[in-house]
Design a protein around this motif. Structure first.
Motif, PDB file in Angstrom:
ATOM      1  N   ASP A 189       3.190   5.249  -2.547  1.00 26.03           N
ATOM      2  CA  ASP A 189       3.385   6.249  -1.420  1.00 26.03           C
ATOM      3  C   ASP A 189       4.549   5.954  -0.453  1.00 26.03           C
ATOM      4  O   ASP A 189       5.565   6.515  -0.187  1.00 26.03           O
ATOM      5  N   PHE A 190       4.617   4.460  -0.297  1.00 28.44           N
ATOM      6  CA  PHE A 190       5.992   3.961   0.526  1.00 28.44           C
ATOM      7  C   PHE A 190       7.321   4.213   0.034  1.00 28.44           C
ATOM      8  O   PHE A 190       8.126   4.630   0.532  1.00 28.44           O
ATOM      9  N   LEU A 248       6.726  -4.409   3.432  1.00 27.43           N
ATOM     10  CA  LEU A 248       6.999  -3.089   2.542  1.00 27.43           C
ATOM     11  C   LEU A 248       8.537  -2.899   3.011  1.00 27.43           C
ATOM     12  O   LEU A 248       9.252  -2.607   2.131  1.00 27.43           O
ATOM     13  N   ASP A 260      -5.008  -0.644  -5.202  1.00 24.07           N
ATOM     14  CA  ASP A 260      -4.652  -0.255  -3.682  1.00 24.07           C
ATOM     15  C   ASP A 260      -3.135  -0.585  -3.456  1.00 24.07           C
ATOM     16  O   ASP A 260      -2.478   0.065  -2.790  1.00 24.07           O
ATOM     17  N   ILE A 261      -2.610  -1.840  -3.893  1.00 22.49           N
ATOM     18  CA  ILE A 261      -1.301  -2.351  -3.935  1.00 22.49           C
ATOM     19  C   ILE A 261      -0.471  -1.314  -4.488  1.00 22.49           C
ATOM     20  O   ILE A 261       0.505  -0.703  -4.007  1.00 22.49           O
ATOM     21  N   SER A 283      -0.795   2.091  -5.425  1.00 23.20           N
ATOM     22  CA  SER A 283      -0.956   3.343  -4.470  1.00 23.20           C
ATOM     23  C   SER A 283      -0.163   3.062  -3.199  1.00 23.20           C
ATOM     24  O   SER A 283       0.679   3.835  -2.744  1.00 23.20           O
ATOM     25  N   THR A 284      -0.271   1.946  -2.615  1.00 22.60           N
ATOM     26  CA  THR A 284       0.413   1.628  -1.212  1.00 22.60           C
ATOM     27  C   THR A 284       1.933   1.776  -1.516  1.00 22.60           C
ATOM     28  O   THR A 284       2.616   2.412  -0.628  1.00 22.60           O
TER      29      THR A 284
END
Length: 127
Positions: free
Chosen positions: A22-23, A110, A15-16, A18-19
């Motif tokens: 994407d960011f 982020l 999850d981290i 992919s986050t």
């Protein structure tokens, strides 16, 4: 035209990964990811990509973030390193000892991290 900033993100939490992917992708970075230190080293050694910055978790299977930082600093001293941990001060102290440029504690913002990455990379290109 300047090259895209190249970033490698290493974390055993999908999850981290992919986050972050994407960011940073949306912020114009060229992003690669790895699920642990071993995969990260394999990627760095097997690709022609020269990474500007590495963001790594500290507590991971196979090669830990601290181990990864030590190897990277020795073999690729130009790569800037941001270490992240959710496990308190001890991994953070180890990361500092291993010469991480910045050590952060999770959860992380982020936009703050992007600011740090940008600062580290720009400092590198100002030399």
């Amino acid at each position: 035209m300047a090259d895209a900033k190249k970033l490698l993100i290493v974390d055993d939490n999908e999850d981290i990964l992919s986050t972050f992917y994407d960011f940073f992708n949306s912020m114009g970075y060229e992003v690669e990811t790895a699920v642990d230190g071993f995969a990260a080293l394999k990627l760095i050694k097997s690709t022609s990509i020269v990474f500007n910055c590495l963001i790594t978790d500290l507590v991971m299977p196979n090669i830990s973030g601290v181990g990864l930082i030590s190897i990277i600093k020795k073999e690729y001293p130009d790569i800037k390193i941001i270490a992240m941990t959710g496990y308190g001060d001890q991994p953070g102290a180890l990361a500092s000892e291993a010469k991480a440029d910045i050590v952060l504690f999770k959860p992380v913002d982020l936009f703050k991290i992007e600011n740090m990455v940008s600062g580290l990379i720009n400092r590198e290109t100002d030399k």
